[in-house]
Design a protein around this motif. Sequence first.
Motif, PDB file in Angstrom:
ATOM      1  N   TYR A   1       8.442 -62.472  19.176  1.00  0.00           N
ATOM      2  CA  TYR A   1       8.676 -61.039  19.337  1.00  0.00           C
ATOM      3  C   TYR A   1       8.552 -60.663  20.805  1.00  0.00           C
ATOM      4  N   TYR A   2       9.623 -60.004  21.339  1.00  0.00           N
ATOM      5  CA  TYR A   2       9.644 -59.566  22.731  1.00  0.00           C
ATOM      6  C   TYR A   2       9.544 -58.044  22.731  1.00  0.00           C
ATOM      7  N   ASN A   3       8.362 -57.541  23.094  1.00  0.00           N
ATOM      8  CA  ASN A   3       8.080 -56.120  22.942  1.00  0.00           C
ATOM      9  C   ASN A   3       8.960 -55.250  23.826  1.00  0.00           C
ATOM     10  N   ASN A   4       9.296 -55.726  25.016  1.00  0.00           N
ATOM     11  CA  ASN A   4      10.077 -54.881  25.933  1.00  0.00           C
ATOM     12  C   ASN A   4      11.535 -54.751  25.512  1.00  0.00           C
ATOM     13  N   ARG A   5      11.955 -55.554  24.540  1.00  0.00           N
ATOM     14  CA  ARG A   5      13.334 -55.469  24.065  1.00  0.00           C
ATOM     15  C   ARG A   5      13.414 -55.149  22.569  1.00  0.00           C
ATOM     16  N   ASP A   6      12.271 -54.971  21.939  1.00  0.00           N
ATOM     17  CA  ASP A   6      12.238 -54.755  20.489  1.00  0.00           C
ATOM     18  C   ASP A   6      13.010 -55.840  19.750  1.00  0.00           C
ATOM     19  N   LEU A   7      12.984 -57.061  20.319  1.00  0.00           N
ATOM     20  CA  LEU A   7      13.754 -58.163  19.760  1.00  0.00           C
ATOM     21  C   LEU A   7      12.839 -59.171  19.102  1.00  0.00           C
ATOM     22  N   SER A   8      13.217 -59.579  17.900  1.00  0.00           N
ATOM     23  CA  SER A   8      12.482 -60.604  17.177  1.00  0.00           C
ATOM     24  C   SER A   8      13.405 -61.777  16.888  1.00  0.00           C
ATOM     25  N   LEU A   9      12.929 -62.975  17.206  1.00  0.00           N
ATOM     26  CA  LEU A   9      13.636 -64.186  16.833  1.00  0.00           C
ATOM     27  C   LEU A   9      12.935 -64.750  15.607  1.00  0.00           C
ATOM     28  N   LEU A  10      13.559 -64.589  14.460  1.00  0.00           N
ATOM     29  CA  LEU A  10      12.996 -65.038  13.187  1.00  0.00           C
ATOM     30  C   LEU A  10      13.580 -66.404  12.866  1.00  0.00           C
ATOM     31  N   ARG A  11      12.705 -67.356  12.555  1.00  0.00           N
ATOM     32  CA  ARG A  11      13.155 -68.714  12.330  1.00  0.00           C
ATOM     33  C   ARG A  11      12.499 -69.288  11.083  1.00  0.00           C
ATOM     34  N   GLY A  12      13.317 -69.972  10.277  1.00  0.00           N
ATOM     35  CA  GLY A  12      12.806 -70.672   9.113  1.00  0.00           C
ATOM     36  C   GLY A  12      12.573 -69.782   7.913  1.00  0.00           C
ATOM     37  N   ARG A  13      13.392 -69.933   6.879  1.00  0.00           N
ATOM     38  CA  ARG A  13      13.246 -69.222   5.601  1.00  0.00           C
ATOM     39  C   ARG A  13      13.079 -67.716   5.810  1.00  0.00           C
ATOM     40  N   VAL A  14      14.079 -67.125   6.472  1.00  0.00           N
ATOM     41  CA  VAL A  14      14.045 -65.693   6.760  1.00  0.00           C
ATOM     42  C   VAL A  14      14.601 -64.925   5.567  1.00  0.00           C
ATOM     43  N   VAL A  15      13.868 -63.910   5.117  1.00  0.00           N
ATOM     44  CA  VAL A  15      14.304 -63.025   4.048  1.00  0.00           C
ATOM     45  C   VAL A  15      14.128 -61.585   4.515  1.00  0.00           C
ATOM     46  N   ILE A  16      15.199 -60.787   4.413  1.00  0.00           N
ATOM     47  CA  ILE A  16      15.139 -59.367   4.758  1.00  0.00           C
ATOM     48  C   ILE A  16      15.516 -58.566   3.518  1.00  0.00           C
ATOM     49  N   LEU A  17      14.611 -57.684   3.094  1.00  0.00           N
ATOM     50  CA  LEU A  17      14.835 -56.856   1.913  1.00  0.00           C
ATOM     51  C   LEU A  17      14.936 -55.403   2.348  1.00  0.00           C
ATOM     52  N   GLN A  18      16.093 -54.794   2.075  1.00  0.00           N
ATOM     53  CA  GLN A  18      16.320 -53.405   2.463  1.00  0.00           C
ATOM     54  C   GLN A  18      16.993 -52.692   1.303  1.00  0.00           C
ATOM     55  N   ASP A  19      16.260 -51.738   0.703  1.00  0.00           N
ATOM     56  CA  ASP A  19      16.732 -51.062  -0.504  1.00  0.00           C
ATOM     57  C   ASP A  19      17.056 -52.115  -1.563  1.00  0.00           C
ATOM     58  N   SER A  20      18.302 -52.151  -2.035  1.00  0.00           N
ATOM     59  CA  SER A  20      18.675 -53.100  -3.089  1.00  0.00           C
ATOM     60  C   SER A  20      19.379 -54.330  -2.531  1.00  0.00           C
ATOM     61  N   THR A  21      19.336 -54.522  -1.206  1.00  0.00           N
ATOM     62  CA  THR A  21      20.016 -55.636  -0.562  1.00  0.00           C
ATOM     63  C   THR A  21      19.006 -56.646  -0.044  1.00  0.00           C
ATOM     64  N   THR A  22      19.235 -57.925  -0.333  1.00  0.00           N
ATOM     65  CA  THR A  22      18.389 -58.996   0.158  1.00  0.00           C
ATOM     66  C   THR A  22      19.231 -59.958   0.972  1.00  0.00           C
ATOM     67  N   LEU A  23      18.777 -60.255   2.191  1.00  0.00           N
ATOM     68  CA  LEU A  23      19.472 -61.146   3.109  1.00  0.00           C
ATOM     69  C   LEU A  23      18.636 -62.394   3.332  1.00  0.00           C
ATOM     70  N   PHE A  24      19.294 -63.558   3.349  1.00  0.00           N
ATOM     71  CA  PHE A  24      18.619 -64.828   3.558  1.00  0.00           C
ATOM     72  C   PHE A  24      19.281 -65.561   4.726  1.00  0.00           C
ATOM     73  N   GLY A  25      18.464 -66.215   5.563  1.00  0.00           N
ATOM     74  CA  GLY A  25      18.995 -67.024   6.654  1.00  0.00           C
ATOM     75  C   GLY A  25      17.909 -67.899   7.245  1.00  0.00           C
ATOM     76  N   ASP A  26      18.318 -68.939   7.983  1.00  0.00           N
ATOM     77  CA  ASP A  26      17.351 -69.833   8.626  1.00  0.00           C
ATOM     78  C   ASP A  26      17.080 -69.446  10.070  1.00  0.00           C
ATOM     79  N   GLU A  27      17.995 -68.709  10.674  1.00  0.00           N
ATOM     80  CA  GLU A  27      17.822 -68.332  12.087  1.00  0.00           C
ATOM     81  C   GLU A  27      18.422 -66.946  12.292  1.00  0.00           C
ATOM     82  N   VAL A  28      17.542 -65.955  12.509  1.00  0.00           N
ATOM     83  CA  VAL A  28      17.982 -64.561  12.589  1.00  0.00           C
ATOM     84  C   VAL A  28      17.394 -63.907  13.830  1.00  0.00           C
TER      85      VAL A  28
END
Length: 456
Positions: free
Chosen positions: A81-108
């Motif tokens: 997580y890079y605070n000055n850019r509000d950027l997150s590098l998510l790695r390995g078994r990434v799951v994003i749940l937003q309302d009724s949508t679920t996203l899966f990826g290995d590198e986000v």
Amino acid sequence: MLPLFSSAQDVINIERFREAQGVTMDGEMVRKLYDARLSTGNVEMVCDSAWQFINRGEVRAFGNIQIDTGDEMIWADTLYYYNNRDLSLLRGRVVILQDSTTLFGDEVDYNFLTKVAIFNKGIRMEDQDGTLIAQGGTYFQNQDSAVFRGQVQVADSAQYAEGDSLFVNRKNQFLQLYSNIFVADSSNNGILTGDYLEADSTGRRYVDGNGYMRRISADTTDTTHINAAELLLQEEDSTNTIFGYQNVRVWSQKFSSISDTLKYDSETEVFQLISNPKAWHKNIQLTGPYISVQMDSSEVEQLLACHKTIAVQEDSATGRLHQIKGDTLVADFTDGNISKIRIYPNSQVLYHTKNENDEPDGAVQYSSPHTTMYFSNGDLQRVLAGKNNGYFFEEFDGLADRQLEGFAWNPEERPHRPDREVAPRFDPVPLNPPFELPERFTEFLNNQEQPVEMKE
């Protein structure tokens, strides 16, 4: 609660931890936290361990990560997580749940400020409408839209679609599918292919470039194939309207045609052929500026052509070409066989006769204001005509080649049944995500009907 670091952005706070260590890594001071809970603004995170780089706005988290932003929940194995850019590098078994949508990826790569997620190595999206997978993509949460690239596949209970790239705005229910598209619709027994597909919530589908549609009748007794440079399909209630533009070719077991423009209405079962059309049914070719084909299930019920039209019928016994010409021609069929032809006004007829041995035996040619011809099993039985001028020709060499003005007989142009089976390029969409689900995500699913507590 201790401040982890501060900058122009929000302060990241240490809410709780089991153990903390201060170490030096490559000459840089690093604070290591174990079983930690962190927060910044409305974002909360728990993880097995977190590293704070003291002299720069960076946090690294490892193991069993869960993030709650208030708008979505995120799980991953590793976070940079890079605070000055509000950027997150998510790695390995990434799951994003937003309302009724679920996203899966290995590198986000995810931006907490803009709510944009970039999936670099594969994406899977699931919602109430189905599942989408691709080799990569970008999801824009605020716009509820996404771009997917590489082996894009979309599947639900009734439809399957694939292509090389896809843009979709889910809020407006609008999508654009690019390159090597394939769509299978089990509810309509249909297949659609082409270079580009555009679709929206009204039931409109537009195909540009090498458009092809195959549709099997409800009783599975007939299959219709339509090729065109462009196809436009409009679904409304139970009615389907199909338009074809440029080099339109139609083939079915009982009817085939070519034209510049096509319109088909499923409610009336009428094909309208416009601009340089030709239509074939069994041994009949119909040519004219406008042709209408009335179907009854899988059988041709009526052919209609307007303005200087000509019909040519090949005699099954002699091979000679009967010719019928007029301003308007209407051919009626019974059980798939021609039963009556009406030509008016300005009818012209050239009909070859034969003897009792089905051998050529002269011809009749005449013109009349109107003519009605009656058939049985495809053979002419009687003719009713108005005042006419005509001739009877005894058999002679060259009679078989006699033609009315405007004669057209082009069997080489008649469309044929496609000789290859159209099928998806890719394997079916897997039923499950591409990795074992993260532990905290599994716990969340098991307890989603209960109040969710962030695990320490």
